[in-house]
Design a protein around this motif. Sequence first.
Motif, mmCIF file in Angstrom:
data_model
loop_
_atom_site.group_PDB
_atom_site.id
_atom_site.type_symbol
_atom_site.label_atom_id
_atom_site.label_comp_id
_atom_site.label_asym_id
_atom_site.label_seq_id
_atom_site.Cartn_x
_atom_site.Cartn_y
_atom_site.Cartn_z
ATOM 1 N N ALA A 277 -117.440 -66.253 11.728
ATOM 2 C CA ALA A 277 -118.465 -65.553 12.521
ATOM 3 C C ALA A 277 -119.828 -65.573 11.822
ATOM 4 C CB ALA A 277 -118.033 -64.123 12.777
ATOM 5 N N ALA A 278 -119.815 -65.403 10.469
ATOM 6 C CA ALA A 278 -121.094 -65.453 9.735
ATOM 7 C C ALA A 278 -121.705 -66.844 9.810
ATOM 8 C CB ALA A 278 -120.854 -65.044 8.283
ATOM 9 N N GLN A 280 -121.236 -69.061 12.233
ATOM 10 C CA GLN A 280 -121.719 -69.242 13.609
ATOM 11 C C GLN A 280 -123.088 -68.550 13.809
ATOM 12 O OE1 GLN A 280 -119.456 -71.760 15.249
ATOM 13 N NE2 GLN A 280 -119.915 -70.359 16.908
ATOM 14 N N ALA A 281 -123.208 -67.338 13.256
ATOM 15 C CA ALA A 281 -124.466 -66.601 13.408
ATOM 16 C C ALA A 281 -125.615 -67.292 12.692
ATOM 17 C CB ALA A 281 -124.291 -65.183 12.902
ATOM 18 N N ALA A 282 -125.351 -67.828 11.456
ATOM 19 C CA ALA A 282 -126.401 -68.508 10.709
ATOM 20 C C ALA A 282 -126.854 -69.768 11.427
ATOM 21 C CB ALA A 282 -125.906 -68.824 9.305
ATOM 22 N N VAL A 283 -125.896 -70.528 11.954
ATOM 23 C CA VAL A 283 -126.268 -71.761 12.661
ATOM 24 C C VAL A 283 -127.020 -71.445 13.951
ATOM 25 C CG1 VAL A 283 -125.343 -73.793 13.814
ATOM 26 C CG2 VAL A 283 -124.383 -73.062 11.632
ATOM 27 N N GLU A 284 -126.575 -70.438 14.690
ATOM 28 C CA GLU A 284 -127.258 -70.089 15.938
ATOM 29 C C GLU A 284 -128.685 -69.605 15.688
ATOM 30 O OE1 GLU A 284 -124.892 -67.247 17.931
ATOM 31 O OE2 GLU A 284 -123.408 -68.705 18.690
ATOM 32 N N ALA A 285 -128.919 -68.843 14.588
ATOM 33 C CA ALA A 285 -130.282 -68.387 14.281
ATOM 34 C C ALA A 285 -131.198 -69.565 13.974
ATOM 35 C CB ALA A 285 -130.249 -67.416 13.113
ATOM 36 N N ALA A 286 -130.711 -70.515 13.139
ATOM 37 C CA ALA A 286 -131.524 -71.698 12.825
ATOM 38 C C ALA A 286 -131.741 -72.543 14.066
ATOM 39 C CB ALA A 286 -130.850 -72.506 11.717
ATOM 40 N N LEU A 287 -130.691 -72.633 14.928
ATOM 41 C CA LEU A 287 -130.821 -73.428 16.157
ATOM 42 C C LEU A 287 -131.839 -72.794 17.117
ATOM 43 C CD1 LEU A 287 -129.852 -75.739 17.944
ATOM 44 C CD2 LEU A 287 -127.996 -74.255 18.737
ATOM 45 N N ALA A 288 -131.831 -71.472 17.232
ATOM 46 C CA ALA A 288 -132.798 -70.808 18.124
ATOM 47 C C ALA A 288 -134.238 -71.019 17.658
ATOM 48 C CB ALA A 288 -132.489 -69.319 18.202
ATOM 49 N N HIS A 316 -122.410 -74.621 6.372
ATOM 50 C CA HIS A 316 -121.466 -74.007 7.309
ATOM 51 C C HIS A 316 -121.046 -74.966 8.421
ATOM 52 C CE1 HIS A 316 -122.512 -70.165 5.473
ATOM 53 N NE2 HIS A 316 -123.807 -70.428 5.692
ATOM 54 N N GLY A 317 -121.240 -76.280 8.252
ATOM 55 C CA GLY A 317 -120.930 -77.213 9.331
ATOM 56 C C GLY A 317 -119.459 -77.290 9.673
#
Length: 939
Positions: A277-278, A280-288, A316-317
Motif C-alpha cells: 500500500a505504501a 502504491q501511494a508513493a507511485v500514485e503521488a509521483a504519477l499525479a 517500489h516497481g
Amino acid sequence: MTSTSTKPHDLQSLDTMTGGAFTAPTSGERAQRIRDWLAGNPAPEQMQEVFKELSGRDKGAARLLREKLDELKRARGQEAIAAEWAQKAEALLAQPKLNIADALAWQRDAAKAGAPLSREPLASFKARLAERVKGIEDLQHRAQVHREAAVLLAQRFEVLSTKGWRDAQAAEEALRADVTHWQQQAAEITADGNWTSLDAKFAPQLESSKAQLLVVSDAFHQALGQTVAAAEDAAAPLPPVPVWADELRVARGGAPEAAPPAPQKPPAPKVDPEKRAAAQAAVEAALAKLEQETAEGHGKGSAGAAAALRAVLKEHGKMVDAPLEARVHAALVAAGELEGWQRWSADKVREDLVAKAESLLKRPEGQALGGRKMQETLRSLREQWKQADQGGVPNHALWKRFDEACNEAHKVVEAWLDKVRADAAEHRAQRLALIEEVKAWAEAQAGNTDLKAYNRALHQFADRWRDAGHVGEKVFVELQPQWNAAFGVARAPFEVAQKASIERRQAMIAEATELGAAPMLRIDAVKALQQRWQAEAQTVPLDRRQEQKLWDTFRAPIDEAFNRKTADREKAAAAMSEHDRYVLDASKALEAANATGDAQKIRAAVARLEGALRGEAPPPAPPAQKTAAADGPSVGATEAVAPGQAAAEFGESAEQVPASGDAEASPPSAAAEAAAPTPDLVAPADGADASARTDAAEAEAEAEAEAPPAPAAPPKPAPKPVIAVRGDDRPGNKKAEAAPMGRGNSRFGGDRRDSRSGPPGRAGDRAGPGAGRFGDRPPREERGPRLGDTAFRAQRDALERAEQALRKLAAQAHGEALTQVLGAWEQRDASKLPSVQELGRAVTPAVRGQWSQALTSGPSAKADDAAEALLRLEMAAEVPTPAEQLDARRALQLKLLTRRGDPAPAQTWGQDAGTVLAAAHDAALARRLQNALKALLRK
C-alpha cells in the motif's frame, strides 16, 4: 510676399474643391459639405492640405478629415503587415517539410500583429495552410492505421497456423493478395508529398511493420508449401507448424506428439500488505505530479516529475499492480514527447524573436517605427523571450543575437526620449508664461464691461492651455494648481456678473409667471418683458445649456397663457348660435347653387343668404315644394324670370329684363321682387346696376305714396352709405371708425344740414324718432346680429363665388349671343338673331328691331356707308383699327370735330351696327364687327 499673396488663392481653390466648406456660414453646413466631398474619395494629399487649413478654423469639421486620414493610414499599415505575413506564408508553403506547429503559429502570430486574415491575400494563404495541415494530419492517421493493418494481417497468419493445413491452403491466395495490396498502400503513403512533413518516428515504424509482415508472410507460405509436400510424400520432413505436423502424423497412421509439460514457476514470495500500500501511494503521488505538469505543458516541470517517477519505480516497481503500471508507462511516454516538443518549440520561438529584433532597423524609411512605438515593441519582444525561457532549455547563442539587436534598436528610443525631455522643458516654459500672461490680463481688465469679449478671451486662454503641449505627470501636477489659481482670479468678475444676471433672470421668470397667471393677458407687458430678457441675454453670456434651461422656464408660463387664450377663442368660435347656423345653411345652399351653373338659382340663393344675414328666419317650405326649395327659387320666381337672363351681369335686378325680345319690359311680379336681392345690402356691380336700383327705388316710392299711410309703423330711414375702411375683418376685432364727412360736401346730400325734410332751425325735425345726436343724421341701419368667425367666412366665400359664377355665366352668354348675331348676318336670316334678353341690357328692343329689319331687307347699304359705320363702331368701342384703315379713321375723327351738334359714335352705335348688318357679309368686316360689339355689348 509670395506666400501671403498665394494664400487667398489657395483658400479659394480649396473652397471650390470642397464645395464651399470654407465659406459655409455654420459649422454644421461645413461638416456636411466635408462629408459630401469625402464621399467622392479624394486624394490623400488633397485631404491633408484641406485638413491643415481647416483645423485652425473649425475643429468639428476637421475631425472628419482626421478620422478619414487615420483610416487610410491604418489601411496602409494593414497592407504592409498583410504583405509581410503573406511572404511568410509563401515561405512556409514552399518548404518541402512543413511543421504543423509552424503553420498554426503563423495564424496566431499574424492575428496578434493585427494582420487582416479575413481579407485577401491572407485569407487564401490561411485556407491553403489549413488544407496543408489537414493533409499532413490525414497522412499521419493513414500511416498509423496502416501499421495496425499490418498487425491484423500478421494475426491472421498466426490464426491460420493453429487450424488445419487444408484451411490454410484455401486462404493462402486471399492472404497473398491482401499482403500485396498492403504493400501498394504503403508505397502510396510514402510517395505522398506530405510524407516528409510527418514526424521522423513514423517512417521507421512503417518500415518495421512492413518487414515484420513480410517475414511472417514468407514463413507462412514456406511452411504451407512444406506441409503440402509432406502430405504428398510420406518420406518428406514434417513442417515446423505443430498443428499441421500432428495432422500429417495422424494421416500417416502415427500418434500425435505429446506436448512437453509446462515448467512450473516457483511461488512468489508473499509481500506485506502495508508495504504494498505504501509503494502504491508513493507511485500514485509521483504519477499525479507528472500528469499535472504534462497537462499544463511545462517542459522543465514535466522532465523533473518524470525523473522523480522513475526513481520511485526503481524502489517500489515490483510491488505495483498491472493497471497502475500501465498508467505509469503512458505518462512517461507522454512526458518524453512533451520534453522534446517544448525544446524544439522554444527554439523556434526564439528564432522568430531574433528575426523580429533584427528587422526593427531594416524597415524602409517610410515604415520606420517612432520612438514610443519602438519602445513598446522592444518591451514586448523581451517579455516574449522571458516566456520562451520558462518553457525550455536556454539557448545562449540565440540570446546573444537577440540582445545585440535590441540594444541597437534602443538607440532610436534614447534619441526619442531626449527629444521628449527637451519638448517637455519647452512646454513647461510656455505654460509658465501663459500663467503670467493670464495674471497680467486679469489686472488690465479690471473695469471692462464688455462681458462677451471677456468670456471670449477666457475661452481663448483655456484653449491655449489645453493645446500648450505634453508635459510629464510630475510637471503637470506642479503647474495645474498655479493655472487654476490664476484662471480663477481672472474668471471671478465674470462669474459675479453671471450670478447677478441669473438673479435678474429669475426675477423676470417670476414676473412672467405672474403675467401668465393673470386673467387678462397684457400683450404690451409681455413684449416689454421679452425685450428685457433679450437685452440681458445679449449683455451677459451664460453657458448654453443653462441659458436654454432658463429661457424654457421663462417662456413656459407665457406660452401657457397664449395657449389658454387661443383655446378660449376656439371655444367661443365653436359655440355657434342659431343665427350663425341659419347663415351657414344659407351659405351652403348658395355653394350648391353655384355648382349648378344656373344664374336664376344663384340669385335666389343670394337673396336667401342676405335675408339670413339681416336676421330673418327662413320660412318653412311647403311639403310639396321641399325639393324645389332646396334646389333653387320658388316656382313663381321661375316663371317671372326669362330664360335668357344669364346674359345680364352680376347685380342686375329682375325688373330690367323684358318678358320677350321685341316688347318692352313688363312690370315685375311679386315673386320676382321677393327673389331679387335687396339693394340696401348688396353693393352694385357697375353704373347700370346703380341706375336700375334707382329706378326700382322710385317705383317703390310711388307705390307707397298711392297706398294709405300706416300711422303705427315708423318711416323707413334712408340706407346708410357704405364706407370702405381698412383693417382686420376677423370676428371680434374692433373695426376702425370712419372719419366723419364734412358738412359742406355736396356729394352726400343726406349728411348736409340743409338736406333735412324741414327748413333749418325747426326743432320738431330734429326731435323726431330716429334722429341723430344733433338731428342731422338718420338712425343707424339695423344690420342683423353679429356673426361668428365660421359663419362670417362661409357667407363671404359663398358670395364671392356667386359673383364669379354669375360673371362667368354672363360672359358665356355674351359670347354665344355675339356668335349668333354674326351667323344671322352671314346667312341673312333674322330669325336667328338673339333676343333682347340674350343680347343684354345694352341693346334695346328698338335697336334689335332695326338689326332684324336690316337682315330681312337684304344687302342694301353702300360699302362706303358700311365702312364709315364700322369706323364709328370701333371709335365707340375704343378698339384698334387695322393699319390700312387708320387714315380713314383719322379723317372721320376730323370730320366729327366739325359737326359738334351730331351725336357721338358711343350714342349711335346701335344704328351703326344696323348699317353694317345691312351691307353684304365679308370675313374681314365680320372680324372687325365682332371685336367692336364684344366691347359694346358689355357696357
